[in-house]
Each structure stands twice: as C-alpha cells, then as structure tokens.
Design an enzyme around this catalytic site. Structure first.
Site, PDB file in Angstrom:
ATOM      1  N   ASP A 151      74.976  14.878  -0.897  1.00 51.79           N
ATOM      2  CA  ASP A 151      74.082  15.475  -1.895  1.00 51.79           C
ATOM      3  C   ASP A 151      74.528  15.153  -3.325  1.00 51.79           C
ATOM      4  O   ASP A 151      74.535  16.012  -4.207  1.00 51.79           O
ATOM      5  CB  ASP A 151      73.985  16.990  -1.703  1.00 51.79           C
ATOM      6  N   SER A 202      70.678  23.436 -10.468  1.00 42.51           N
ATOM      7  CA  SER A 202      71.220  22.593  -9.414  1.00 42.51           C
ATOM      8  C   SER A 202      71.372  21.172  -9.948  1.00 42.51           C
ATOM      9  O   SER A 202      70.463  20.622 -10.561  1.00 42.51           O
ATOM     10  CB  SER A 202      70.278  22.604  -8.213  1.00 42.51           C
ATOM     11  N   HIS A 222      69.337  15.830  -3.776  1.00 42.22           N
ATOM     12  CA  HIS A 222      68.060  16.479  -3.464  1.00 42.22           C
ATOM     13  C   HIS A 222      67.189  16.667  -4.704  1.00 42.22           C
ATOM     14  O   HIS A 222      65.993  16.906  -4.592  1.00 42.22           O
ATOM     15  CB  HIS A 222      68.297  17.830  -2.777  1.00 42.22           C
TER      16      HIS A 222
END
Length: 480
Positions: A250, A328, A220
């Site tokens: 992901d 992230s 993402h």
C-alpha cells in the site's frame, strides 16, 4: 514598566522640590491625620458618589463607602482618597499609610497594576489596562460605545512573548510549522462513461521526498484512477504521473514537474520508535489543507498477519492519532519532524495504523533499482477494499463500540470500500464481514487476497448485521 519608572521619578522630584511646590492644601508630608473608620459599616449612611468618576468607583479607605478613585499619576498614600480602579499606590521610599502606620507614612503615586500595553475595540493601543478603562469611561460619558480589551499587546500583528507558556510548550505547533510545506493534497479524477468529462472521485494526501517532485502516498489513494492532480501548500496545482506502486504494501510513488526546489521531509527510523512517543498525523481530509491530529504510539509491532492487511511480513505502527480517508497517505511524524510512517487506515475510534518508515525506505530503494534497470512488472488483480483479519478479541472490541456489529469471530472485516471499484460495483460495504468465497470459508484477510489472485469471479457470502448476503465481485487487472 517605563511608565512606572517615569511616575516614580516624578514623585521623587515632587517630594524633593522647594517649599513653594507644596502638596495640596490640607495635606502634610508626614504624620497625616488619622482616618477614623466606623466600627460597623452602614452603606445607607454613605454619601452618594459623583456620577462623573473618570477614575472609576472604588471603596474608601475604610472599605465601606463608594468614592471616586484617583487617576493614574495622582498623589496617594496620605490624606488623599484611594487610587482608581486597577491602580495601586506605589511609594518609592518609606512605607505607605495604613491603619497601623501613619506617622512614618510617605506619599506615593497611583500606578496601574498592569504594565503591559493592550489593544482596544477602538483599534487604539493603550499603554496599560487602566488607560483603556479611563478611555472607556470617557466614551460612555459621551454616550459612545464602551472600549473593551481585544488582546494583550499592541494592535496589529505583534511579536510573541518568548517567555509565554504557549511559546515554551507548543512543541506540536513547531513540528507542524516545520513539516507543513512538504505535505500535499491529492485529487483523483475519472472520466464519465460515454463522455469526455472528468469528475473528482477521491482525494488523499502525500508528502514530498525529493526536491524535484517525487511524492510518497498510499497505493489505494492513486490506484485505478485516470488522472492524479497534486496541490501544494501554496495552492499551486500540478498533474502527477504514477511512477511506481506496491499495492501489497500500500505504498505509491508519484511525480510532479516543478521548476525550482521543493521542500522535502526526511524519513526517520521507525525501528527506534517507542510506545508512548508523541506523534503528529497531518494531511488534507475532506480537501482541507493540512489538518493536524496528534496522539501517541500505542504499539510499534502490530503484525500484518494479525491485521490481515495483505502483507504478513510487515509490522504496522498503531496510534490513537485520528487517521481517516482524507489524511490517508500523509505523513506520521515524530517531534523532530521526521516521517516515521504513512497514515494508512482507521479501524475504529482510537485505533489507527501507519506503514513504518523503514518499509518506505525499502520501497524507494527497490523502486530506484527497478526504474534504473527498466524492469517490467506483471499486472495484479484488484477489487478495491481494505480489510483486516477478524479475531475473537477484535470482534469483541468492535462489538463493544458498535452494537450492530455482526455476531462473528472470524473472517475478513472490510474497513473501506474504495469508490468506483469492482467491490463497490458488486455491492460490498464498510463493516461487512466476508465469511466465504466460492464455497471456501474465509478465516483471515489473507484468505481473501489468495482467492483474488487465483479466481476471475468471486461469489462472496458476507455477514451484514444479522444477515448473510451473497455478492458477486469481478476483479480487474491493474498496473502494480
């Protein structure tokens, strides 16, 4: 310590010297005259001490009146006054004079109680704290600013004491120092409509897994972006190419062209991870290079079906280490500096998740096979949200943390809406709960994923606070 040895040696030579080197007048080598202390201390009867006390003001032998203390290296322990501030009377042989020991008392020297060097605000290194205080008193006498202690040890860059507590127990700092060079900052750019100008639209983190520049991050982070730029810890920046993406898991693999060998991180075995283990999450939130958070592993098997993170066959690592949009894609490491997960999302304070390293190994192996065989992959539909299945227990937990949380016990809870995606364009927002799509009830996040694959237009009903809102989202096709 060297000063103390020198001082004691000087005293010993003084006491063994010839009679011509007698002690000051009125002071005998033994059997000193007794100091008679008043039964009750009356400070009003004390003589005012001199204003110029280079050794500082201290209490007299009776502990009543203020007197000038003797300087460092002065004789003490007989009829002399007490040692100055921070000094103590050290007797190399015999016993010092006291209220009960007089006849057998021996002379000593005033020695600083602190033997380590200190750095003063005048940028000078002093042998000990007492010398700095003496210099400060001299400075104040000349109406100059006082000298204060800036740090223990010499001025300038000193060496850390291997026996200090921070040297022994700062194992987190040791881990960070080891892994930081292999953690990268990722900046994503997109062209403005009807313009050649590019603007940054998102950022994230990643970590280097091969010396020639392969970098692992979250899918993402890089999906649906026109240009990806990577910044290393030393500040060097490179254009990156997207090599492979598993949007369902992901995980993404990108590549930079770099001359020479890059530092790499090794993958640990997430299957051996235990609840309660210390972990370190590192990344670049808000474009700040290598920001570190720590925590423990809450559980090693938080099922994908339970979370609804579009991969029901994967167990996620749950941790209380802070994970946010910026870090992230960065590594979650154990105390050996091995990557045991990819930081992937934060649900709420104290609840964050990471993709296990065993899943990363599988992805890298399959990616190698695909690239070696030249396999092509079909495009996937994408709307740009990260979500989790809402259960009654999870809804209660979120409602306890957020008073305005919707009054629902099932559906797909939106954790993040990725900028410049169909979801953002359609009006979806974080903390929305999707309760139906195209007239079909949504119970879990998997229901949303299934509809996205089949439908070209999504007419959603979302619960936002206490309102139901109708939103239309058109998925777009992307390379996986």
């Amino acid at each position: 310590m060297q000063f103390l040895r020198t001082a004691l040696l000087s005293l010993l030579l003084l006491l063994l010297a010839a009679p011509s080197l007698a002690l000051p007048s009125g002071i005998s080598r033994s059997a000193p005259a007794a100091t008679v202390c008043p039964e009750h201390c009356d400070p009003t009867r004390c003589a005012p001490p001199p204003t110029d006390c280079e050794g500082g003001r201290v209490r007299d032998a009776c502990g009543c009146c203020e007197v000038c203390g003797a300087l460092e290296g002065a004789v003490c322990g007989l009829q002399e006054g007490p040692c100055g501030e921070g000094l103590q009377c050290v007797v190399p042989f015999g016993v010092p004079a006291s209220a009960t020991v007089r006849r057998r008392a021996q002379a000593g020297l005033c020695v600083c109680a602190s033997s380590e060097p200190v750095c003063g605000s005048d940028a000078k290194t002093y042998t000990n704290l007492c010398q700095l205080r003496a210099a400060s008193r001299r400075s104040e006498k000349l109406r100059q600013p006082p000298v204060i202690v800036l740090q223990r040890g010499a001025c300038g860059q000193g060496q850390e004491d291997p026996n200090s507590l921070r040297h022994k127990y700062n194992f987190i700092a040791d881990v960070v120092e080891k892994i930081a060079p292999a953690v990268v900052h990722i900046e994503l750019y997109r062209k403005l409509p009807f313009s050649k100008r590019e603007v940054p639209v998102a950022s994230g983190s990643g970590f280097i897994v091969s010396e020639d520049g392969l970098i692992v991050t979250n899918a993402h982070v890089v999906t649906n972006k026109n240009r990806v730029k990577v910044e290393l810890k030393n500040g060097a920046t490179y254009e990156a190419k997207i090599k492979d993406v598993d949007e369902k898991a992901d995980i993404a693999l990108i590549k930079i062209d770099h001359q020479g060998k890059l530092p790499v991180l090794l993958l640990g075995r997430s299957s051996e991870l235990r609840p309660g283990e210390f972990v370190v999450a590192i990344g670049s939130p808000f474009s700040l290079q290598n920001t570190v958070t720590t925590g423990i592993v809450s559980t090693t098997q938080r099922g994908g079906k339970e979370l609804g993170l579009r991969n029901s066959d994967m167990d996620y690592i749950q941790t209380d280490a802070i994970i946010n949009y910026g870090n992230s894609g960065g590594p979650l490491v154990n105390l050996d500096g091995e990557v045991i997960g990819i930081n992937t999302l934060k649900v709420t304070a104290g609840i964050s998740f990471a993709i296990p390293s065993d899943k990363i190994k599988k992805f890298l192996t399959e990616s190698h096979d695909r690239q070696a065989k030249g396999k092509t992959v079909t495009k996937k539909k994408y709307i740009g949200i990260r979500m989790m299945s809402l259960t009654s227990s999870k809804a209660k937990e979120l409602k306890d943390r957020h008073r305005d949380f919707p009054d629902v016990i099932s559906g797909a809870y939106i954790i993040e809406v990725i900028p410049d995606t169909p979801a953002e364009a359609g009006g979806l927002k974080e903390n929305d709960v999707i309760i139906s799509i195209n007239g079909q009830s949504v119970v879990t996040a998997n229901d949303v994923s299934d509809v996205i694959k089949k439908e070209n237009t999504l007419n959603m009903v979302v619960r936002r606070g206490n309102e139901d809102i109708v939103i239309t989202v058109v998925p777009e096709e992307i390379d996986p």
